[in-house]
Each structure stands twice: as C-alpha cells, then as structure tokens.
Design a protein around this motif. Sequence first.
Motif, PDB file in Angstrom:
ATOM      1  N   LEU A   1       0.806  -1.221   0.000  1.00 38.68           N
ATOM      2  CA  LEU A   1       0.000   0.000   0.000  1.00 38.68           C
ATOM      3  C   LEU A   1       0.840   1.273   0.000  1.00 38.68           C
ATOM      4  CD1 LEU A   1      -2.740  -1.157   2.523  1.00 38.68           C
ATOM      5  CD2 LEU A   1      -2.938  -0.965   0.047  1.00 38.68           C
ATOM      6  N   GLY A   2       2.150   1.121  -0.067  1.00 38.91           N
ATOM      7  CA  GLY A   2       3.030   2.282  -0.097  1.00 38.91           C
ATOM      8  C   GLY A   2       3.094   3.032   1.232  1.00 38.91           C
ATOM      9  N   ILE A   3       2.847   2.341   2.321  1.00 44.80           N
ATOM     10  CA  ILE A   3       2.907   2.975   3.646  1.00 44.80           C
ATOM     11  C   ILE A   3       4.332   2.860   4.151  1.00 44.80           C
ATOM     12  CG2 ILE A   3       2.057   2.868   6.024  1.00 44.80           C
ATOM     13  CD1 ILE A   3      -0.534   1.616   4.863  1.00 44.80           C
ATOM     14  N   LYS A   4       4.910   4.007   4.457  1.00 44.84           N
ATOM     15  CA  LYS A   4       6.291   4.031   4.923  1.00 44.84           C
ATOM     16  C   LYS A   4       6.349   3.801   6.428  1.00 44.84           C
ATOM     17  CE  LYS A   4       7.895   7.110   1.272  1.00 44.84           C
ATOM     18  NZ  LYS A   4       6.705   7.133   0.466  1.00 44.84           N
ATOM     19  N   GLU A   5       7.530   3.424   6.887  1.00 45.41           N
ATOM     20  CA  GLU A   5       7.731   3.185   8.320  1.00 45.41           C
ATOM     21  C   GLU A   5       7.332   4.414   9.124  1.00 45.41           C
ATOM     22  OE1 GLU A   5      11.319   1.771  11.295  1.00 45.41           O
ATOM     23  OE2 GLU A   5      11.496   1.401   9.157  1.00 45.41           O
ATOM     24  N   ARG A   6       6.631   4.195  10.197  1.00 44.22           N
ATOM     25  CA  ARG A   6       6.150   5.213  11.144  1.00 44.22           C
ATOM     26  C   ARG A   6       4.976   6.039  10.621  1.00 44.22           C
ATOM     27  NH1 ARG A   6       9.636   4.147  14.958  1.00 44.22           N
ATOM     28  NH2 ARG A   6      11.854   4.350  14.780  1.00 44.22           N
ATOM     29  N   GLU A   7       4.490   5.733   9.406  1.00 40.12           N
ATOM     30  CA  GLU A   7       3.288   6.392   8.898  1.00 40.12           C
ATOM     31  C   GLU A   7       2.057   5.730   9.496  1.00 40.12           C
ATOM     32  OE1 GLU A   7       4.099   8.207   4.447  1.00 40.12           O
ATOM     33  OE2 GLU A   7       3.095   6.295   4.625  1.00 40.12           O
ATOM     34  N   MET A   8       1.024   6.503   9.676  1.00 41.87           N
ATOM     35  CA  MET A   8      -0.233   5.952  10.175  1.00 41.87           C
ATOM     36  C   MET A   8      -0.958   5.220   9.045  1.00 41.87           C
ATOM     37  SD  MET A   8      -1.878   8.854  12.664  1.00 41.87           S
ATOM     38  CE  MET A   8      -3.440   8.037  12.562  1.00 41.87           C
ATOM     39  N   ILE A   9      -1.674   4.200   9.426  1.00 36.86           N
ATOM     40  CA  ILE A   9      -2.533   3.498   8.472  1.00 36.86           C
ATOM     41  C   ILE A   9      -3.875   4.219   8.518  1.00 36.86           C
ATOM     42  CG2 ILE A   9      -3.634   1.312   7.876  1.00 36.86           C
ATOM     43  CD1 ILE A   9      -1.317   0.002   9.554  1.00 36.86           C
ATOM     44  N   LEU A  10      -4.214   4.853   7.437  1.00 38.25           N
ATOM     45  CA  LEU A  10      -5.450   5.632   7.392  1.00 38.25           C
ATOM     46  C   LEU A  10      -6.658   4.704   7.392  1.00 38.25           C
ATOM     47  CD1 LEU A  10      -4.343   8.282   4.752  1.00 38.25           C
ATOM     48  CD2 LEU A  10      -4.377   8.513   7.254  1.00 38.25           C
ATOM     49  N   PRO A  11      -7.754   5.167   7.974  1.00 38.74           N
ATOM     50  CA  PRO A  11      -8.962   4.326   8.043  1.00 38.74           C
ATOM     51  C   PRO A  11      -9.400   3.792   6.677  1.00 38.74           C
ATOM     52  CG  PRO A  11      -9.236   6.253   9.439  1.00 38.74           C
ATOM     53  CD  PRO A  11      -7.950   6.443   8.672  1.00 38.74           C
ATOM     54  N   GLU A  12      -9.232   4.593   5.633  1.00 36.18           N
ATOM     55  CA  GLU A  12      -9.659   4.133   4.302  1.00 36.18           C
ATOM     56  C   GLU A  12      -8.751   3.023   3.745  1.00 36.18           C
ATOM     57  OE1 GLU A  12      -7.632   8.236   3.683  1.00 36.18           O
ATOM     58  OE2 GLU A  12      -9.061   7.378   5.092  1.00 36.18           O
ATOM     59  N   HIS A  13      -7.578   2.807   4.373  1.00 31.49           N
ATOM     60  CA  HIS A  13      -6.679   1.737   3.944  1.00 31.49           C
ATOM     61  C   HIS A  13      -6.741   0.515   4.867  1.00 31.49           C
ATOM     62  CE1 HIS A  13      -4.030   5.014   1.933  1.00 31.49           C
ATOM     63  NE2 HIS A  13      -4.974   4.601   1.121  1.00 31.49           N
ATOM     64  N   ALA A  14      -7.507   0.597   5.937  1.00 33.53           N
ATOM     65  CA  ALA A  14      -7.516  -0.459   6.952  1.00 33.53           C
ATOM     66  C   ALA A  14      -7.950  -1.810   6.384  1.00 33.53           C
ATOM     67  CB  ALA A  14      -8.398  -0.065   8.122  1.00 33.53           C
ATOM     68  N   ALA A  15      -9.009  -1.840   5.607  1.00 32.24           N
ATOM     69  CA  ALA A  15      -9.504  -3.109   5.058  1.00 32.24           C
ATOM     70  C   ALA A  15      -8.484  -3.718   4.100  1.00 32.24           C
ATOM     71  CB  ALA A  15     -10.850  -2.907   4.369  1.00 32.24           C
ATOM     72  N   ALA A  16      -7.912  -2.895   3.222  1.00 33.74           N
ATOM     73  CA  ALA A  16      -6.915  -3.395   2.269  1.00 33.74           C
ATOM     74  C   ALA A  16      -5.655  -3.856   3.014  1.00 33.74           C
ATOM     75  CB  ALA A  16      -6.566  -2.317   1.253  1.00 33.74           C
ATOM     76  N   PHE A  17      -5.276  -3.106   4.045  1.00 36.06           N
ATOM     77  CA  PHE A  17      -4.108  -3.477   4.845  1.00 36.06           C
ATOM     78  C   PHE A  17      -4.329  -4.853   5.476  1.00 36.06           C
ATOM     79  CE2 PHE A  17      -1.264  -3.556   8.450  1.00 36.06           C
ATOM     80  CZ  PHE A  17      -0.110  -2.960   7.962  1.00 36.06           C
ATOM     81  N   SER A  18      -5.494  -5.043   6.067  1.00 34.52           N
ATOM     82  CA  SER A  18      -5.816  -6.334   6.694  1.00 34.52           C
ATOM     83  C   SER A  18      -5.807  -7.465   5.669  1.00 34.52           C
ATOM     84  CB  SER A  18      -7.182  -6.266   7.381  1.00 34.52           C
ATOM     85  OG  SER A  18      -7.148  -5.353   8.447  1.00 34.52           O
ATOM     86  N   ALA A  19      -6.362  -7.195   4.487  1.00 38.11           N
ATOM     87  CA  ALA A  19      -6.391  -8.218   3.435  1.00 38.11           C
ATOM     88  C   ALA A  19      -4.975  -8.609   3.015  1.00 38.11           C
ATOM     89  CB  ALA A  19      -7.189  -7.726   2.236  1.00 38.11           C
ATOM     90  N   HIS A  20      -4.099  -7.616   2.856  1.00 32.68           N
ATOM     91  CA  HIS A  20      -2.708  -7.906   2.476  1.00 32.68           C
ATOM     92  C   HIS A  20      -1.990  -8.676   3.588  1.00 32.68           C
ATOM     93  CE1 HIS A  20      -2.402  -5.898  -1.363  1.00 32.68           C
ATOM     94  NE2 HIS A  20      -2.977  -4.808  -0.865  1.00 32.68           N
ATOM     95  N   MET A  21      -2.246  -8.320   4.832  1.00 39.01           N
ATOM     96  CA  MET A  21      -1.635  -9.059   5.943  1.00 39.01           C
ATOM     97  C   MET A  21      -2.081 -10.517   5.923  1.00 39.01           C
ATOM     98  SD  MET A  21      -1.272  -6.849   9.439  1.00 39.01           S
ATOM     99  CE  MET A  21      -0.448  -8.180  10.274  1.00 39.01           C
ATOM    100  N   MET A  22      -3.359 -10.725   5.695  1.00 48.57           N
ATOM    101  CA  MET A  22      -3.905 -12.081   5.710  1.00 48.57           C
ATOM    102  C   MET A  22      -3.331 -12.943   4.594  1.00 48.57           C
ATOM    103  SD  MET A  22      -5.469 -12.276   8.458  1.00 48.57           S
ATOM    104  CE  MET A  22      -6.082 -13.935   8.252  1.00 48.57           C
ATOM    105  N   GLU A  23      -2.900 -12.314   3.479  1.00 54.67           N
ATOM    106  CA  GLU A  23      -2.251 -13.075   2.413  1.00 54.67           C
ATOM    107  C   GLU A  23      -1.039 -13.822   2.959  1.00 54.67           C
ATOM    108  OE1 GLU A  23      -1.151 -10.371  -0.702  1.00 54.67           O
ATOM    109  OE2 GLU A  23      -3.232  -9.839  -1.129  1.00 54.67           O
ATOM    110  N   LYS A  24      -0.310 -13.200   3.867  1.00 50.47           N
ATOM    111  CA  LYS A  24       0.890 -13.812   4.440  1.00 50.47           C
ATOM    112  C   LYS A  24       0.586 -14.663   5.665  1.00 50.47           C
ATOM    113  CE  LYS A  24       3.974 -12.165   1.650  1.00 50.47           C
ATOM    114  NZ  LYS A  24       4.849 -13.019   0.864  1.00 50.47           N
ATOM    115  N   ILE A  25      -0.417 -14.303   6.429  1.00 49.27           N
ATOM    116  CA  ILE A  25      -0.702 -14.986   7.688  1.00 49.27           C
ATOM    117  C   ILE A  25      -1.542 -16.253   7.497  1.00 49.27           C
ATOM    118  CG2 ILE A  25      -1.833 -14.728   9.940  1.00 49.27           C
ATOM    119  CD1 ILE A  25      -1.096 -11.768   9.835  1.00 49.27           C
ATOM    120  N   THR A  26      -2.429 -16.249   6.527  1.00 46.41           N
ATOM    121  CA  THR A  26      -3.349 -17.374   6.325  1.00 46.41           C
ATOM    122  C   THR A  26      -2.638 -18.721   6.146  1.00 46.41           C
ATOM    123  OG1 THR A  26      -5.079 -15.925   5.505  1.00 46.41           O
ATOM    124  CG2 THR A  26      -5.241 -18.249   4.901  1.00 46.41           C
TER     125      THR A  26
END
Length: 100
Positions: A59-84
Amino acid sequence: MPGTITAEELSLVLNGDGCDLENYSAAANFAMSIIMDRGQRRALENTVKEGFHHAAKSLGIKEREMILPEHAAAFSAHMMEKITPYIEHMVRSSPRNEQS
C-alpha cells in the motif's frame, strides 16, 4: 551431606549413565514442550511481522506512517495473504485435528 554426589555417581552422569530412562524421558519431555511452545511463538511473531511489512509495502505505507482508516480493510487483506498459510498449517497440524 545433602546435594553431594560420590565420584562414582559423577562418573555415571558424565558418561551418560547417571539417570534412568524414565527420569531422562520425563526431563526431555518437559524441556521439549517449552522449546516447541517458544518455537511456535517465534514463528507466529515472524509471520505477523512479515504480513505487516508486506501490507505496508503493497500500500506504499512508509515506516512510522499511520494506516489511514480508508486503507484499513486493504491493509488487513494484504496481511492475511501472508498470515493465512501459517494459520492453515497450525490448524491442520494441531493434535485436536488428528483426534477427529
């Protein structure tokens, strides 16, 4: 004197013959459960870290940047790709799963 051993007992311990199989097995089983638990915790921590870094990079989020609410669902989906895959592995290899 409590806590002392004879030279013969010390020799048996140093040669690997100072403990009967039952006590040796109990000690090994006790230690292995601790080692296995620690290994599983490390694997989970590493998997979550990998998922987090994957999601941030995707998602192009750099270190120490906040995860904006509008990116939360996509962020979770990308995390789950690795965690599942890790979760699936743990569920499939669970002793509970083998009993069914």
